[in-house]
Design a protein around this motif. Sequence first.
Motif, mmCIF file in Angstrom:
data_model
loop_
_atom_site.group_PDB
_atom_site.id
_atom_site.type_symbol
_atom_site.label_atom_id
_atom_site.label_comp_id
_atom_site.label_asym_id
_atom_site.label_seq_id
_atom_site.Cartn_x
_atom_site.Cartn_y
_atom_site.Cartn_z
ATOM 1 N N THR A 211 -13.176 -1.589 0.146
ATOM 2 C CA THR A 211 -13.893 -0.310 0.129
ATOM 3 C C THR A 211 -12.948 0.851 0.414
ATOM 4 O OG1 THR A 211 -15.971 -1.334 0.817
ATOM 5 C CG2 THR A 211 -15.727 1.025 1.241
ATOM 6 N N ILE A 212 -12.115 0.702 1.452
ATOM 7 C CA ILE A 212 -11.201 1.787 1.827
ATOM 8 C C ILE A 212 -10.150 2.002 0.749
ATOM 9 C CG2 ILE A 212 -9.426 2.475 3.483
ATOM 10 C CD1 ILE A 212 -11.136 1.150 5.670
ATOM 11 N N GLY A 213 -9.567 0.916 0.242
ATOM 12 C CA GLY A 213 -8.546 1.048 -0.785
ATOM 13 C C GLY A 213 -9.073 1.686 -2.060
ATOM 14 N N ARG A 214 -10.262 1.298 -2.469
ATOM 15 C CA ARG A 214 -10.870 1.884 -3.667
ATOM 16 C C ARG A 214 -11.180 3.360 -3.461
ATOM 17 N NH1 ARG A 214 -15.045 -3.164 -4.572
ATOM 18 N NH2 ARG A 214 -13.846 -4.318 -6.137
ATOM 19 N N PHE A 215 -11.715 3.702 -2.277
ATOM 20 C CA PHE A 215 -12.068 5.092 -1.986
ATOM 21 C C PHE A 215 -10.823 5.976 -2.019
ATOM 22 C CE2 PHE A 215 -12.981 8.697 0.783
ATOM 23 C CZ PHE A 215 -14.253 9.083 0.381
ATOM 24 N N ILE A 216 -9.725 5.490 -1.443
ATOM 25 C CA ILE A 216 -8.474 6.256 -1.440
ATOM 26 C C ILE A 216 -8.051 6.578 -2.867
ATOM 27 C CG2 ILE A 216 -5.990 6.058 -0.991
ATOM 28 C CD1 ILE A 216 -6.756 4.498 1.588
ATOM 29 N N ARG A 217 -8.146 5.599 -3.745
ATOM 30 C CA ARG A 217 -7.758 5.820 -5.137
ATOM 31 C C ARG A 217 -8.771 6.705 -5.870
ATOM 32 N NH1 ARG A 217 -5.273 1.930 -3.074
ATOM 33 N NH2 ARG A 217 -3.369 0.996 -3.923
ATOM 34 N N TYR A 218 -10.022 6.502 -5.603
ATOM 35 C CA TYR A 218 -11.075 7.294 -6.246
ATOM 36 C C TYR A 218 -10.928 8.778 -5.915
ATOM 37 C CZ TYR A 218 -15.875 8.860 -7.268
ATOM 38 O OH TYR A 218 -16.985 9.526 -7.749
ATOM 39 N N LYS A 219 -10.546 9.075 -4.660
ATOM 40 C CA LYS A 219 -10.384 10.455 -4.220
ATOM 41 C C LYS A 219 -8.969 10.978 -4.474
ATOM 42 C CE LYS A 219 -14.531 11.223 -2.630
ATOM 43 N NZ LYS A 219 -15.402 12.273 -3.243
ATOM 44 N N ASN A 220 -8.113 10.140 -5.054
ATOM 45 C CA ASN A 220 -6.740 10.522 -5.414
ATOM 46 C C ASN A 220 -5.973 11.041 -4.195
ATOM 47 O OD1 ASN A 220 -4.601 10.774 -7.195
ATOM 48 N ND2 ASN A 220 -5.151 12.855 -7.818
ATOM 49 N N LEU A 221 -6.079 10.307 -3.089
ATOM 50 C CA LEU A 221 -5.430 10.687 -1.842
ATOM 51 C C LEU A 221 -4.031 10.071 -1.744
ATOM 52 C CD1 LEU A 221 -8.511 10.057 0.474
ATOM 53 C CD2 LEU A 221 -7.676 12.279 -0.324
ATOM 54 N N GLU A 222 -3.169 10.704 -0.954
ATOM 55 C CA GLU A 222 -1.818 10.187 -0.756
ATOM 56 C C GLU A 222 -1.780 9.078 0.294
ATOM 57 O OE1 GLU A 222 0.808 13.378 0.106
ATOM 58 O OE2 GLU A 222 0.512 14.374 -1.830
ATOM 59 N N THR A 223 -2.882 8.870 0.979
ATOM 60 C CA THR A 223 -2.961 7.830 2.004
ATOM 61 C C THR A 223 -2.668 6.459 1.406
ATOM 62 O OG1 THR A 223 -4.667 9.114 3.136
ATOM 63 C CG2 THR A 223 -4.469 6.795 3.749
ATOM 64 N N ARG A 224 -1.988 5.633 2.202
ATOM 65 C CA ARG A 224 -1.741 4.248 1.785
ATOM 66 C C ARG A 224 -2.490 3.300 2.718
ATOM 67 N NH1 ARG A 224 4.683 4.350 1.539
ATOM 68 N NH2 ARG A 224 4.306 5.921 3.156
ATOM 69 N N LEU A 225 -2.773 2.119 2.187
ATOM 70 C CA LEU A 225 -3.537 1.114 2.931
ATOM 71 C C LEU A 225 -2.636 -0.048 3.309
ATOM 72 C CD1 LEU A 225 -6.213 -0.169 3.965
ATOM 73 C CD2 LEU A 225 -6.512 -1.094 1.645
ATOM 74 N N ALA A 226 -2.566 -0.323 4.615
ATOM 75 C CA ALA A 226 -1.849 -1.492 5.126
ATOM 76 C C ALA A 226 -2.865 -2.470 5.695
ATOM 77 C CB ALA A 226 -0.845 -1.096 6.207
ATOM 78 N N VAL A 227 -2.798 -3.703 5.263
ATOM 79 C CA VAL A 227 -3.684 -4.746 5.774
ATOM 80 C C VAL A 227 -2.870 -5.694 6.634
ATOM 81 C CG1 VAL A 227 -5.145 -6.711 5.153
ATOM 82 C CG2 VAL A 227 -5.323 -4.573 3.874
ATOM 83 N N VAL A 228 -3.340 -5.911 7.849
ATOM 84 C CA VAL A 228 -2.663 -6.830 8.766
ATOM 85 C C VAL A 228 -3.389 -8.170 8.759
ATOM 86 C CG1 VAL A 228 -1.571 -5.142 10.278
ATOM 87 C CG2 VAL A 228 -3.952 -5.699 10.639
ATOM 88 N N ASP A 229 -2.614 -9.232 8.794
ATOM 89 C CA ASP A 229 -3.176 -10.571 8.753
ATOM 90 C C ASP A 229 -2.640 -11.368 9.935
ATOM 91 O OD1 ASP A 229 -4.890 -12.411 7.613
ATOM 92 O OD2 ASP A 229 -3.382 -13.253 6.273
#
Length: 372
Positions: A211-229
């Motif tokens: 959801t967060i990754g798609r929203f970032i792209r949909y809104k054309n934001l410079e934010t990047r998504l890091a997922v920790v495992d």
Amino acid sequence: MTDMCCEHHFELPTTAADREWTRRALNILQGDGHRSADTHLVKPIFPGLKNISVYLKDESTHPTGSLKHRLARSLFLYGICNGKIGPGTTLVEASSGSTAVSEAYFANLLNLPFIAVMPRSTSPQKIEAIERFGGKCHFVDHAGDVYSVAQKLATEAGGHYLDQFTNAERATDWRGNNNIAQSVFEQMQYEGYPVPDWVVMSAGTGGTSATIGRFIRYKNLETRLAVVDVEGSAFYDAWASGDMETTAPGSRIEGIGRPRVEPSFVPGVIDHMIRVPDAASIAAAHVLSDRLFRRVGGSTGTNFFGLLCIASEMMRQGKNGSLVSLICDSGDRYSATYYNPKWIEEQKLDIIPWRQRIEAFIDQGIPLESSK
């Protein structure tokens, strides 16, 4: 002339009573959404993190105490609107705890029977919460068995398998509709660095990161998504190798890390992944709990340690900015495990060195990699 329409007899697919139940159920769920739609964005101050602002979206304040409250409501709406849930439907879920707690809450609101299929190692506090909401717990010895057992129970009962691991990314509208991503970015708009450099979060179903990754792209934001495992999870290796058939033994950190790559995990929206040792996750949870004056869960510790890894690299590069992560749930549910010295010793985890490294970084700015 014969009216051909009159010659065609059919039965309505649902009764008027069923439709009335659906309307009442949707009103109940939407009412809960209005009451608990938003959560605080906490901004703790860490003197060692010069020119980097940290924000934590506090999902522990939902009525059922975790991030999974949003997901559970979405899964119920998805099931009802797709005609899978109606009056008297037995609901079944495979869950390590928090999702099942939230689903038991909603099942109780709608007066529907609920069964949670979970590993025997699930924390007693979560089991108690599920039962308090009227749900029943069905235990399995191996985490990988939860899926097939949940489907079997749902089929035998003529009920509905909620299946968070498949439906999480389908049930949530990633374009908005007050999802967690929209909430975070709206709350950030008046901050010093309103567009975060990174959002850092762990993966359980994979639905929230999707959801967060798609929203970032949909809104054309410079934010990047890091997922920790975490240790024992399949997500990191699958993302690194591209092999979505990767399997793993499962995680000690409840709620995140899975023995298989869940269908809701969407690797294409992830910019970076970090694998976090369990000892670091638990140490980070302890440190953050001290700074917030209340306990947070192990998955929040994983999120926090991953955020600090990103912050350390930003400081090394001389970058300023903001970072956002999540408080997934309260640590009160883990008094028998992550906050129990005996359990930590039995797991052969040494959290003290990790705690010292974390505190040296957030208090003095000593990089994590330099404070071993």
